[in-house]
Write an enzyme that holds these catalytic residues in place. Structure first.
Site, PDB file in Angstrom:
ATOM      1  N   LYS A 174       0.796  -1.238   0.000  1.00 49.97           N
ATOM      2  CA  LYS A 174       0.000   0.000   0.000  1.00 49.97           C
ATOM      3  C   LYS A 174       0.819   1.274   0.000  1.00 49.97           C
ATOM      4  O   LYS A 174       0.485   2.240  -0.674  1.00 49.97           O
ATOM      5  CB  LYS A 174      -1.004  -0.019   1.153  1.00 49.97           C
ATOM      6  CG  LYS A 174      -0.431  -0.341   2.528  1.00 49.97           C
ATOM      7  CD  LYS A 174      -0.717  -1.763   2.970  1.00 49.97           C
ATOM      8  CE  LYS A 174       0.208  -2.119   4.122  1.00 49.97           C
ATOM      9  NZ  LYS A 174      -0.447  -2.599   5.288  1.00 49.97           N
ATOM     10  N   ILE A 203     -11.762  -7.362   2.219  1.00 49.53           N
ATOM     11  CA  ILE A 203     -12.991  -6.735   1.679  1.00 49.53           C
ATOM     12  C   ILE A 203     -12.751  -6.302   0.231  1.00 49.53           C
ATOM     13  O   ILE A 203     -11.797  -5.571  -0.036  1.00 49.53           O
ATOM     14  CB  ILE A 203     -13.410  -5.482   2.500  1.00 49.53           C
ATOM     15  CG1 ILE A 203     -13.467  -5.796   3.995  1.00 49.53           C
ATOM     16  CG2 ILE A 203     -14.738  -4.941   2.007  1.00 49.53           C
ATOM     17  CD1 ILE A 203     -13.800  -4.577   4.860  1.00 49.53           C
ATOM     18  N   GLY A 232       0.477 -10.548  13.760  1.00 47.99           N
ATOM     19  CA  GLY A 232       0.821 -10.286  12.353  1.00 47.99           C
ATOM     20  C   GLY A 232      -0.002  -9.197  11.701  1.00 47.99           C
ATOM     21  O   GLY A 232      -0.079  -9.123  10.481  1.00 47.99           O
ATOM     22  N   ASP A 271      -0.373   4.376   7.477  1.00 47.08           N
ATOM     23  CA  ASP A 271      -0.902   3.234   6.725  1.00 47.08           C
ATOM     24  C   ASP A 271      -2.333   3.525   6.251  1.00 47.08           C
ATOM     25  O   ASP A 271      -2.681   3.249   5.107  1.00 47.08           O
ATOM     26  CB  ASP A 271      -0.867   1.977   7.606  1.00 47.08           C
ATOM     27  CG  ASP A 271      -1.375   0.749   6.865  1.00 47.08           C
ATOM     28  OD1 ASP A 271      -0.632   0.219   6.016  1.00 47.08           O
ATOM     29  OD2 ASP A 271      -2.534   0.342   7.105  1.00 47.08           O
ATOM     30  N   LYS A 289      -3.597   3.929   2.225  1.00 54.53           N
ATOM     31  CA  LYS A 289      -4.715   3.186   1.612  1.00 54.53           C
ATOM     32  C   LYS A 289      -5.767   4.153   1.084  1.00 54.53           C
ATOM     33  O   LYS A 289      -6.336   3.965   0.009  1.00 54.53           O
ATOM     34  CB  LYS A 289      -5.340   2.247   2.643  1.00 54.53           C
ATOM     35  CG  LYS A 289      -4.419   1.094   3.044  1.00 54.53           C
ATOM     36  CD  LYS A 289      -4.893   0.440   4.335  1.00 54.53           C
ATOM     37  CE  LYS A 289      -4.045  -0.776   4.684  1.00 54.53           C
ATOM     38  NZ  LYS A 289      -4.282  -1.250   6.048  1.00 54.53           N
TER      39      LYS A 289
END
Ligand code: HSE
Length: 418
Positions: A99, A130, A181, A195, A199
């Protein structure tokens, strides 16, 4: 019967996602996709796959004519960009989960796709399991998308859930996210909102045809959320979530931000706990739709990579319809946000910048207020991110320019001033 392309895969990266994909492919023989070679960086780690599969030489994959798909799921975004560009130029389709790389190199990646005609798919890079990108591309392929708001980072949502519901402290919750994780190898990428905004940058492209470097988008993370904020949320019967939101304004421009937000219990996003992600879409005639699923972790991410691989069998490509087939939208900077701010000292708060302040609690050690700010104030300054100041948006925070005068008058009336 349609004849599907056989996929021969060169895989870059064998971490949480890469190994997950390896296992998932073993369980889905019907896909007729096989991993021919895996390129890794660290040869000393023990790998749960035959040693003959691995190499450290990227050219062994990029120059192998029998490999027709490169799956790139490594950590370093600059190396990832090199791999992806070379692979596309060498006539290979590419599936990526990087990303940060996609957000930071979007213009070049768009040009490369046009130049090479190759497919470049990255469903797993936003909201993992998703199918949000393909939905924005194929189903919301018109201009009726009024708004989209989403929880797009699993780790911060996991941390907030564990802190507020299971009473873990921040460090314990983060450690757990790392062990499971979900977290980035540099967890500040999650915690400080990088992050999520990465995205959001390319989701804005698929939703509205907007191309903007993530650094230019309005965002923050959960780094300054304080126990007081959680207490206030609980008193109001609400939760706090890191929400990415975009909405078309009356003038056709798009308001966008990634900022913590109070979420009432009857909001769809209130249902999104732990590492789950959720996306609420508001469109012209359908009204609200809610997409929900795991947004991080080995198998949920691998499942989206798998779906991209499956789509490559019929040469699926993103068309970037909002960008190329419509008049792309532009970002708005003329709206207002209704915000809650908690802070240690009034000296850190430029009170004069607020249109109005409708509530304040100043007696306790940690103070807070609720008021309305022009979005430009947040875009141009960072007092709201520093000195342990915590800014959280109220539910439905956007107030349009044209509505502001009216609302101002009304609030004066309610306060009994006029
Ligand atoms: N660190 C990311 C998250 C992983 O927590 O959402 C999935 O992109």
């Amino acid at each position: 019967m349609t004849h599907h392309k056989q996929l021969s895969i060169g895989l870059f990266g064998f971490g949480v996602v890469g190994e997950g994909l390896y296992k998932v492919l073993q369980k889905t023989p019907s896909l007729s996709a096989s991993i021919r070679k895996v390129c890794i960086k660290d040869t000393t780690k023990k790998r749960n796959a035959p040693a003959s599969l691995f190499t450290t030489d990227r050219d062994e994959l990029l120059n192998d004519e029998d490999i027709n798909v490169i799956v790139e799921v490594i950590n370093e975004s600059e190396a990832a960009f090199q791999i992806v560009s070379t692979a596309l130029r060498n006539g290979k389709s590419v599936v990526s989960a990087s990303k940060k790389m996609i957000a930071e190199h979007l213009p070049e990646l768009l040009a490369l796709q046009q130049e090479t005609g190759q497919s470049f798919l990255y469903e797993s890079a936003a909201c993992a399991s998703i199918p949000v990108i393909r939905n924005l591309e194929e189903y919301y392929d018109n201009d009726l998308l009024h708004g989209i708001k989403a929880v797009v980072n699993g780790s911060t949502n996991f941390i907030l859930t564990k802190m507020f519901e299971d009473k873990l402290d921040f460090q314990q919750a983060l450690l757990l996210a790392q062990q499971l994780g979900f977290a980035e190898s540099d967890p500040s990428l999650d915690v400080d909102g990088y992050d999520a905004v990465n995205k959001w940058a390319f989701l804005l492209t698929h939703a509205y045809g907007i191309i903007e470097h993530p650094e230019n988008l309005l965002f923050t993370g959960i780094q300054n959320i304080h126990a007081t904020d959680a207490k206030v949320a609980a008193e109001k019967g609400q939760q706090i979530k890191l929400v990415a939101q975009a909405r078309k304004l009356n003038d056709g421009r798009v308001a966008s931000f990634v900022i913590p937000q109070f979420v009432p219990q009857d909001d769809h996003l209130a249902f999104v706990k732990n590492e789950y992600n959720g996306v609420v879409i508001e469109s012209g005639f359908a009204d609200k739709q809610f997409f929900y699923g795991k947004g991080a972790g080995s198998f949920p991410t691998a499942s989206a990579v798998l779906s991209d691989l499956s789509a490559l069998r019929y040469d699926y490509k993103y068309e970037y319809k909002k960008l190329y087939h419509h008049q792309p939208n532009t970002l708005a900077n003329n709206f207002y946000l209704r915000v809650y701010v908690s802070f240690t000292d009034w000296k850190y708060i430029p009170r004069e910048k607020f249109e109005w302040i409708e509530e304040w609690h100043a007696r306790e050690e940690r103070k807070y207020l609720v008021g309305v700010l022009p979005v430009k104030e947040l875009m141009e300054n960072n007092w709201w991110k520093t000195n342990a100041t915590s800014l959280i948006l109220t539910p439905d925070p956007i107030i349009e320019d044209i509505a502001i005068q009216q609302l101002k008058k009304k609030s004066l009336e309610l306060a009994g001033i006029v």
